[in-house]
Design an enzyme around this catalytic site. Sequence first.
Site, PDB file in Angstrom:
ATOM      1  N   ARG A   1      44.726   1.060  -2.209  1.00  0.00           N
ATOM      2  CA  ARG A   1      45.275  -0.113  -1.940  1.00  0.00           C
ATOM      3  C   ARG A   1      46.835  -0.279  -1.974  1.00  0.00           C
ATOM      4  O   ARG A   1      47.389   0.327  -3.048  1.00  0.00           O
ATOM      5  CB  ARG A   1      44.692  -1.362  -2.488  1.00  0.00           C
ATOM      6  CG  ARG A   1      43.068  -1.030  -2.456  1.00  0.00           C
ATOM      7  CD  ARG A   1      42.458  -1.826  -3.678  1.00  0.00           C
ATOM      8  NE  ARG A   1      41.147  -1.456  -3.875  1.00  0.00           N
ATOM      9  CZ  ARG A   1      39.831  -2.119  -3.392  1.00  0.00           C
ATOM     10  NH1 ARG A   1      40.232  -3.341  -2.745  1.00  0.00           N
ATOM     11  NH2 ARG A   1      38.569  -1.837  -3.497  1.00  0.00           N
TER      12      ARG A   1
ATOM     13  N   ASP B   1      45.613  -6.609  -2.433  1.00  0.00           N
ATOM     14  CA  ASP B   1      44.515  -5.490  -2.815  1.00  0.00           C
ATOM     15  C   ASP B   1      43.310  -5.250  -1.909  1.00  0.00           C
ATOM     16  O   ASP B   1      42.352  -4.639  -2.152  1.00  0.00           O
ATOM     17  CB  ASP B   1      43.901  -6.097  -4.407  1.00  0.00           C
ATOM     18  CG  ASP B   1      43.461  -7.601  -3.937  1.00  0.00           C
ATOM     19  OD1 ASP B   1      44.130  -8.484  -3.848  1.00  0.00           O
ATOM     20  OD2 ASP B   1      42.202  -7.755  -4.164  1.00  0.00           O
TER      21      ASP B   1
ATOM     22  N   ASP C   1      36.583  -3.933   2.844  1.00  0.00           N
ATOM     23  CA  ASP C   1      36.227  -4.992   1.789  1.00  0.00           C
ATOM     24  C   ASP C   1      35.806  -6.250   2.609  1.00  0.00           C
ATOM     25  O   ASP C   1      37.007  -7.315   2.530  1.00  0.00           O
ATOM     26  CB  ASP C   1      37.427  -5.128   0.892  1.00  0.00           C
ATOM     27  CG  ASP C   1      37.092  -5.254  -0.474  1.00  0.00           C
ATOM     28  OD1 ASP C   1      35.858  -5.453  -0.552  1.00  0.00           O
ATOM     29  OD2 ASP C   1      37.764  -5.281  -1.549  1.00  0.00           O
TER      30      ASP C   1
ATOM     31  N   GLY D   1      35.851  -4.433  -9.709  1.00  0.00           N
ATOM     32  CA  GLY D   1      35.069  -5.168 -10.812  1.00  0.00           C
ATOM     33  C   GLY D   1      33.402  -5.191 -10.584  1.00  0.00           C
ATOM     34  O   GLY D   1      32.644  -5.502 -11.319  1.00  0.00           O
ATOM     35  N   ARG D   2      33.151  -4.841  -9.447  1.00  0.00           N
ATOM     36  CA  ARG D   2      31.702  -4.814  -9.077  1.00  0.00           C
ATOM     37  C   ARG D   2      31.316  -3.397  -8.340  1.00  0.00           C
ATOM     38  O   ARG D   2      30.402  -3.166  -7.353  1.00  0.00           O
ATOM     39  CB  ARG D   2      31.303  -5.855  -8.357  1.00  0.00           C
ATOM     40  CG  ARG D   2      31.821  -6.214  -7.178  1.00  0.00           C
ATOM     41  CD  ARG D   2      31.220  -7.398  -6.549  1.00  0.00           C
ATOM     42  NE  ARG D   2      31.756  -8.003  -5.349  1.00  0.00           N
ATOM     43  CZ  ARG D   2      31.299  -8.822  -4.743  1.00  0.00           C
ATOM     44  NH1 ARG D   2      30.020  -9.298  -4.800  1.00  0.00           N
ATOM     45  NH2 ARG D   2      31.967  -9.301  -3.786  1.00  0.00           N
TER      46      ARG D   2
ATOM     47  N   ARG E   1      29.535   2.227   0.806  1.00  0.00           N
ATOM     48  CA  ARG E   1      30.288   2.169   2.186  1.00  0.00           C
ATOM     49  C   ARG E   1      31.085   3.320   2.132  1.00  0.00           C
ATOM     50  O   ARG E   1      31.617   3.939   1.076  1.00  0.00           O
ATOM     51  CB  ARG E   1      31.184   0.967   2.474  1.00  0.00           C
ATOM     52  CG  ARG E   1      32.304   0.919   1.163  1.00  0.00           C
ATOM     53  CD  ARG E   1      33.350  -0.256   1.569  1.00  0.00           C
ATOM     54  NE  ARG E   1      34.094  -0.357   0.325  1.00  0.00           N
ATOM     55  CZ  ARG E   1      34.435  -1.629  -0.138  1.00  0.00           C
ATOM     56  NH1 ARG E   1      33.717  -2.603   0.465  1.00  0.00           N
ATOM     57  NH2 ARG E   1      35.094  -1.750  -0.913  1.00  0.00           N
TER      58      ARG E   1
ATOM     59  N   LYS F   1      29.395  -1.206  -3.879  1.00  0.00           N
ATOM     60  CA  LYS F   1      29.614  -2.602  -4.198  1.00  0.00           C
ATOM     61  C   LYS F   1      28.393  -3.199  -4.850  1.00  0.00           C
ATOM     62  O   LYS F   1      27.343  -2.988  -4.220  1.00  0.00           O
ATOM     63  CB  LYS F   1      30.102  -3.229  -3.024  1.00  0.00           C
ATOM     64  CG  LYS F   1      30.560  -4.727  -3.061  1.00  0.00           C
ATOM     65  CD  LYS F   1      31.164  -5.209  -1.685  1.00  0.00           C
ATOM     66  CE  LYS F   1      31.989  -6.430  -1.802  1.00  0.00           C
ATOM     67  NZ  LYS F   1      32.334  -6.827  -0.443  1.00  0.00           N
TER      68      LYS F   1
END
Length: 481
Positions: free
Chosen positions: A188, A261, A271, A94-95, A181, A115
């Site tokens: 996932r 996730d 994450d 989503g980002r 990153r 991110k």
Amino acid sequence: MSTRPNPLLGLPFEGGLEDLGPEYWDVVEAATFPLTRLRFRNDPLLHQLGLDPASVSDDDIEAAYGRFEGRAPLLALRYHGHQFGTYNPLLGDGRGFLYGQLRDRHGQLQDLGTKGSGTTPWSRGGDGRLTLKGGVREVIAGEALQRLGVGTSRTLTLIETGEDLWRGDEPSPTRGSVMVRVARTHLRFGTCERLLFRRQPAQLERLLRHVVAVHYPHLAVNHNNAEPLLVAFYGELVQRVARLAAEWMAAGFTHGVLNTDNMSLAGESFDYGPFAFLETWDPAFTAAYFDHDGLYAYGRQPLVCEQNLRLLQEPLAMLLPRAPLEAALEPFGAVYDAHYRRCLLRRLGIDAASLPAGGLADLPDPVPATLRLLAGWPVAYGAFFAALAGRVRMGGLPATAEDLEPFVAGAPAPPRAEWLAWRDSWWHGCQAVADPAAIAAALQRWNLPETPVRAVIERIWAAIDERDDWTPLQQWLAQTL
């Protein structure tokens, strides 16, 4: 104006996930930011990716990873997930997006993922942005865990974007950023769960064969048929995740949001949102302010990881019988226990590699003694190990167990019985090490001079937020080298 080509734009990216087809991702565009100002660059990672850091300018990084020039397609990955026990079919990147995949100097395929790079079809009404504080925290998490021996993603670059972001009930805006990153994969457990939700076994098998080929290539040598190959994959993933949970626990690290996730199919930690390092040793410690029931508390992490592996059996059962999956999960506890012991011992300076074949079999066990001591002595978890390392570095190994006095500066006296039991077991363990110099080396290697607990991160952030002073972050990072 220089016409020198940007070395970041000439990296040899591979198709990988892109070649799997559009069932697994959406092509997206990066946000355009008011400005791009490089705040962190990870030169060791640039070297790992095959570059000479001296040949990469800050402007090169801003162009590639702040303005996203010359790179397409950018892929927002699709996935679902169990979040705090509830299944959510509305997830996905989503980002962020997958910027690209390339081989590092060791021949391993690495993902470059963003991110804070803008909205995607999976933003769910969010702005797709990352706060600068969130980016700083992720830099710290990756570098701290790397030093503590945890298999982890790491931040390659952090760029401030010139945007003001509004978050929650905050009365004033905060600064925006975008980061890139490096991780083994951004696939996932939830990637597989989505394909179960959509009843797509063929797409699941295609995905898993890709995962095995890239991240478990040795398995394909011994298994030609899908069923034994995928069972072997699941069995090794179980062991990787068990070892990862042990590494978190020995590091005193609480991930905070162990949803499916956020669990990697390569068995790597990544994450980082509301993570936190232990203050004092406390199994009930939580990292996320919204984890009201302590579901993802520090002490529950091994259990949650095992439960998430069991949830992964549901999509795998579209392709495999249940019985071999259950059998493959059974060793989780034993693998976790053995690796946790190894990780905690090396934080105590007793690296398994420096022990004789018999190990510590006939000696008092320093692992439970350490936990009993820390449970009854209100000292900072990370500071205990750092102070032990400092004591040995400055004073050498004590000649006898009785010569070792409590070493954590400013701490109250430890409970006597627990101190004596720990002191004697640690000293006898050190005597089993053939080369005494290996003890000091292990203490130096496996411990941080300053663990980034919440107060440390807030101190680093306050300097940035109030004075735009990045020196405390740079000084902390220099300690991790």
